[in-house]
Design an enzyme around this catalytic site. Structure first.
Site, PDB file in Angstrom:
ATOM      1  N   TYR A 168       0.840  -1.209   0.000  1.00 50.05           N
ATOM      2  CA  TYR A 168       0.000   0.000   0.000  1.00 50.05           C
ATOM      3  C   TYR A 168       0.873   1.258   0.000  1.00 50.05           C
ATOM      4  O   TYR A 168       0.610   2.218  -0.724  1.00 50.05           O
ATOM      5  CB  TYR A 168      -0.925  -0.031   1.221  1.00 50.05           C
ATOM      6  CG  TYR A 168      -1.567   1.304   1.539  1.00 50.05           C
ATOM      7  CD1 TYR A 168      -2.533   1.856   0.703  1.00 50.05           C
ATOM      8  CD2 TYR A 168      -1.199   2.025   2.687  1.00 50.05           C
ATOM      9  CE1 TYR A 168      -3.109   3.084   0.990  1.00 50.05           C
ATOM     10  CE2 TYR A 168      -1.775   3.241   2.983  1.00 50.05           C
ATOM     11  CZ  TYR A 168      -2.721   3.771   2.130  1.00 50.05           C
ATOM     12  OH  TYR A 168      -3.280   4.999   2.414  1.00 50.05           O
TER      13      TYR A 168
ATOM     14  N   SER B 183      -3.216  13.511   7.663  1.00 44.35           N
ATOM     15  CA  SER B 183      -4.200  13.219   6.612  1.00 44.35           C
ATOM     16  C   SER B 183      -5.621  13.199   7.184  1.00 44.35           C
ATOM     17  O   SER B 183      -5.830  12.819   8.337  1.00 44.35           O
ATOM     18  CB  SER B 183      -3.867  11.853   6.015  1.00 44.35           C
ATOM     19  OG  SER B 183      -4.931  11.382   5.223  1.00 44.35           O
TER      20      SER B 183
ATOM     21  N   GLN C  13      -4.512  18.037   6.487  1.00 47.96           N
ATOM     22  CA  GLN C  13      -4.847  17.837   5.075  1.00 47.96           C
ATOM     23  C   GLN C  13      -6.320  17.467   4.937  1.00 47.96           C
ATOM     24  O   GLN C  13      -6.813  16.559   5.612  1.00 47.96           O
ATOM     25  CB  GLN C  13      -3.970  16.729   4.477  1.00 47.96           C
ATOM     26  CG  GLN C  13      -4.297  16.397   3.034  1.00 47.96           C
ATOM     27  CD  GLN C  13      -5.252  15.219   2.907  1.00 47.96           C
ATOM     28  OE1 GLN C  13      -5.169  14.271   3.680  1.00 47.96           O
ATOM     29  NE2 GLN C  13      -6.157  15.275   1.942  1.00 47.96           N
TER      30      GLN C  13
ATOM     31  N   TYR D  23      -9.528  16.300   2.405  1.00 43.53           N
ATOM     32  CA  TYR D  23     -10.138  15.862   1.146  1.00 43.53           C
ATOM     33  C   TYR D  23     -11.554  16.413   1.121  1.00 43.53           C
ATOM     34  O   TYR D  23     -12.226  16.431   2.159  1.00 43.53           O
ATOM     35  CB  TYR D  23     -10.229  14.331   1.095  1.00 43.53           C
ATOM     36  CG  TYR D  23      -8.948  13.617   0.744  1.00 43.53           C
ATOM     37  CD1 TYR D  23      -8.277  13.889  -0.441  1.00 43.53           C
ATOM     38  CD2 TYR D  23      -8.427  12.641   1.582  1.00 43.53           C
ATOM     39  CE1 TYR D  23      -7.116  13.206  -0.771  1.00 43.53           C
ATOM     40  CE2 TYR D  23      -7.258  11.962   1.258  1.00 43.53           C
ATOM     41  CZ  TYR D  23      -6.618  12.245   0.075  1.00 43.53           C
ATOM     42  OH  TYR D  23      -5.475  11.571  -0.249  1.00 43.53           O
TER      43      TYR D  23
ATOM     44  N   THR E 186      -6.224  18.873  -0.548  1.00 45.23           N
ATOM     45  CA  THR E 186      -5.761  18.001  -1.639  1.00 45.23           C
ATOM     46  C   THR E 186      -6.820  17.914  -2.728  1.00 45.23           C
ATOM     47  O   THR E 186      -7.974  17.568  -2.455  1.00 45.23           O
ATOM     48  CB  THR E 186      -5.428  16.600  -1.093  1.00 45.23           C
ATOM     49  OG1 THR E 186      -4.370  16.743  -0.140  1.00 45.23           O
ATOM     50  CG2 THR E 186      -4.993  15.651  -2.193  1.00 45.23           C
TER      51      THR E 186
ATOM     52  N   ARG F  22      -4.852   1.136  -7.912  1.00 44.67           N
ATOM     53  CA  ARG F  22      -3.511   0.668  -7.518  1.00 44.67           C
ATOM     54  C   ARG F  22      -3.553  -0.853  -7.490  1.00 44.67           C
ATOM     55  O   ARG F  22      -4.069  -1.457  -6.561  1.00 44.67           O
ATOM     56  CB  ARG F  22      -3.147   1.256  -6.155  1.00 44.67           C
ATOM     57  CG  ARG F  22      -3.132   2.777  -6.254  1.00 44.67           C
ATOM     58  CD  ARG F  22      -3.100   3.473  -4.942  1.00 44.67           C
ATOM     59  NE  ARG F  22      -3.529   4.852  -5.136  1.00 44.67           N
ATOM     60  CZ  ARG F  22      -4.104   5.595  -4.209  1.00 44.67           C
ATOM     61  NH1 ARG F  22      -4.294   5.102  -2.999  1.00 44.67           N
ATOM     62  NH2 ARG F  22      -4.468   6.830  -4.455  1.00 44.67           N
TER      63      ARG F  22
ATOM     64  N   LYS G 165      -2.923  21.261  -2.635  1.00 45.97           N
ATOM     65  CA  LYS G 165      -1.976  20.177  -2.949  1.00 45.97           C
ATOM     66  C   LYS G 165      -2.493  19.325  -4.103  1.00 45.97           C
ATOM     67  O   LYS G 165      -3.652  18.906  -4.084  1.00 45.97           O
ATOM     68  CB  LYS G 165      -1.790  19.287  -1.705  1.00 45.97           C
ATOM     69  CG  LYS G 165      -0.937  18.047  -1.928  1.00 45.97           C
ATOM     70  CD  LYS G 165      -0.663  17.338  -0.615  1.00 45.97           C
ATOM     71  CE  LYS G 165       0.198  16.107  -0.780  1.00 45.97           C
ATOM     72  NZ  LYS G 165      -0.531  14.941  -1.270  1.00 45.97           N
TER      73      LYS G 165
ATOM     74  N   HIS H 220       0.585  13.109  -6.333  1.00 42.59           N
ATOM     75  CA  HIS H 220       0.159  12.164  -5.303  1.00 42.59           C
ATOM     76  C   HIS H 220       1.121  10.965  -5.239  1.00 42.59           C
ATOM     77  O   HIS H 220       0.721   9.837  -4.995  1.00 42.59           O
ATOM     78  CB  HIS H 220      -1.267  11.680  -5.580  1.00 42.59           C
ATOM     79  CG  HIS H 220      -2.108  11.486  -4.351  1.00 42.59           C
ATOM     80  ND1 HIS H 220      -3.009  12.417  -3.892  1.00 42.59           N
ATOM     81  CD2 HIS H 220      -2.173  10.464  -3.452  1.00 42.59           C
ATOM     82  CE1 HIS H 220      -3.599  11.961  -2.795  1.00 42.59           C
ATOM     83  NE2 HIS H 220      -3.100  10.773  -2.505  1.00 42.59           N
TER      84      HIS H 220
ATOM     85  N   ARG I 173       0.299   7.988  -7.599  1.00 49.03           N
ATOM     86  CA  ARG I 173      -0.775   7.086  -7.164  1.00 49.03           C
ATOM     87  C   ARG I 173      -2.111   7.439  -7.803  1.00 49.03           C
ATOM     88  O   ARG I 173      -3.114   6.795  -7.545  1.00 49.03           O
ATOM     89  CB  ARG I 173      -0.923   7.133  -5.637  1.00 49.03           C
ATOM     90  CG  ARG I 173       0.277   6.590  -4.918  1.00 49.03           C
ATOM     91  CD  ARG I 173       0.295   6.999  -3.462  1.00 49.03           C
ATOM     92  NE  ARG I 173      -0.631   6.294  -2.608  1.00 49.03           N
ATOM     93  CZ  ARG I 173      -0.426   5.100  -2.082  1.00 49.03           C
ATOM     94  NH1 ARG I 173       0.683   4.439  -2.384  1.00 49.03           N
ATOM     95  NH2 ARG I 173      -1.303   4.542  -1.284  1.00 49.03           N
TER      96      ARG I 173
END
Ligand SMILES: Cc1cc2nc3c(=O)[nH]c(=O)nc-3n(C[C@H](O)[C@H](O)[C@H](O)COP(=O)(O)O)c2cc1C
Length: 382
Positions: free
Chosen positions: A25, A107, A128, A130, A156, A165, A255, A279, A282
């Site tokens: 991961y 995060s 951070q 989202y 972000t 992924r 970001k 990122h 990713r």
């Protein structure tokens, strides 16, 4: 840990210590991982210009970013689920960042919640964000970040949808709903007994500390990925910055910028800074490396806003290269996640000491004594 003799050594140590699904991961990127590899190789190809007899007896790595004095121009990038790499991992890493005199960026999808991490770190945190569909939840998160005395908000914007992924499917982290994935992860955890005891058992609870109020009691990894898929808001636009500004009055960094036009838009809506980032390779595989994307963006922005960058930075030399390409500051991503997985707070502290020492030597050998001296002329013409 004693086996770590360079910043690059933590990756192998983390690979040994962590269950496979966690290592993959951290380590992996999206699709064929072309951009992930490019981030590293493009940076490595930048040749520095050696200078001599320049009186480099007094080297100072300190700098100020958005009003915050830092011991070196580095912050620890937001890494989701980092609390699984070591017991209460984000708190450990935040302590290491405090010791090194640099900010830790927590995060949205951390294991440790904001209040726990801010209690662990004595320096101001960055938070951070989202964008999720439920704006009431975003408002509450921003209030919690203010309460935790976060200095800076990092918004972000490069994840309207998560990139695929494939390593996570192979490892059993994603895509195997129900018992299959769970059993594989349990087996991988059990075959790493040190991690299983230290993190798996003593590090509980492992749910996402900031998100748990809206997960409604569903706190498994599958629930987390399903929540992300269903709740990250792909309809967000630049207009949503008004909402963020209405709820956040401190410094704001955007970001995930990789294009000059988007950098201009960020400056236009009044962002205080940007992070040039893909990122860590990713999201959209095949996009430019950040080393390639950064110079035109830094040039277009000049001193209007703080231009930070991340992606592929694995050493102090890489930090100097990013600064030479135009960044005012650099975020470390996987580098600290590996160090945390290898040896917790002590690992991150050691990594930052290595990076500091490498930067001092690189500055001495390029004739720079201050961070502001590191510019494009530090790069050798080929
Ligand atoms: C395991 C992992 C989790 C990440 N989680 C987040 C996150 O929650 N929020 C975010 O803005 N970026 C996240 N990122 C991206 C990093 O903040 C950073 O942009 C990236 O790691 C930089 O590239 P590098 O790892 O090559 O240094 C994550 C990266 C990794 C490797």
């Amino acid at each position: 840990m004693r086996q770590a003799a360079s910043p690059g050594d933590f990756r192998q140590l983390a690979r040994r210590r962590l269950p496979r699904f966690l290592f993959e991961y951290i380590d992996g990127g999206s699709y064929a991982e072309t951009t992930l590899a490019r981030n590293i190789s493009d940076l490595a190809q930048i040749a520095l210009r050696q200078r001599v007899l320049a009186n480099v007896a007094d080297i100072d790595l300190s700098t100020t970013i958005l009003g915050q004095k830092l011991a070196m121009p580095i912050a620890l990038a937001p890494i989701g689920l980092a609390g699984m790499n070591a017991r209460r991992g984000e708190s450990q890493a935040a302590r290491a960042a405090t010791t090194a005199g640099i900010p830790f960026c927590l995060s949205t999808v951390s294991v440790c919640p904001l209040d726990e991490v801010s209690a662990a770190a004595s320096a101001p945190l960055w938070f951070q964000l989202y964008m999720v569909r439920d704006r009431g939840f975003v408002r509450d998160l921003l209030a919690a970040a203010r309460e935790a005395a976060c200095a800076t908000l990092v918004f972000t914007v490069d994840m309207p949808v998560p990139g695929s992924r494939y390593r996570d499917y192979r490892s059993g982290l994603a895509g195997a709903p129900g018992l299959g994935g769970k059993l594989r992860r349990l087996w991988q955890g059990a075959s790493h007994p040190r991690w299983a005891w230290d993190v798996g058992l003593r590090g509980r609870p492992h749910h996402l500390g900031n998100v748990v109020p809206v997960l409604g009691g569903h706190t498994g990894l599958e629930d987390f990925f399903a929540w992300m898929r269903d709740n990250f808001d792909p309809s967000a636009t630049w207009r949503d910055l008004d909402f963020i500004r209405a709820n956040w009055s401190g410094p704001l960094i955007i970001k995930g910028i990789l294009d000059v036009e988007d950098a201009r838009a960020a400056a236009g809506i009044g962002a205080d800074g940007i992070v040039v980032s893909n990122h860590g390779g990713r999201q959209l595989d095949g996009v430019l490396s950040t080393a390639a994307a950064l110079p035109p963006i830094a040039e277009a922005m000049g001193d209007d806003i703080a231009v930070l960058a991340d992606g592929g930075v694995r050493s102090g030399l890489d930090v100097v290269r990013m600064l030479a390409l135009g960044a005012k500051g650099v975020l470390l991503g996987r580098a600290w996640a590996y160090a945390l997985g290898a040896a917790g707070e002590a690992g991150v502290t050691r990594l930052l000491a290595f990076i500091r020492a490498e930067m001092e030597i690189a500055m001495a050998l390029t004739g720079c004594t201050r961070i502001a001296d590191i510019g494009r002329d530090v790069i050798a013409a080929r």
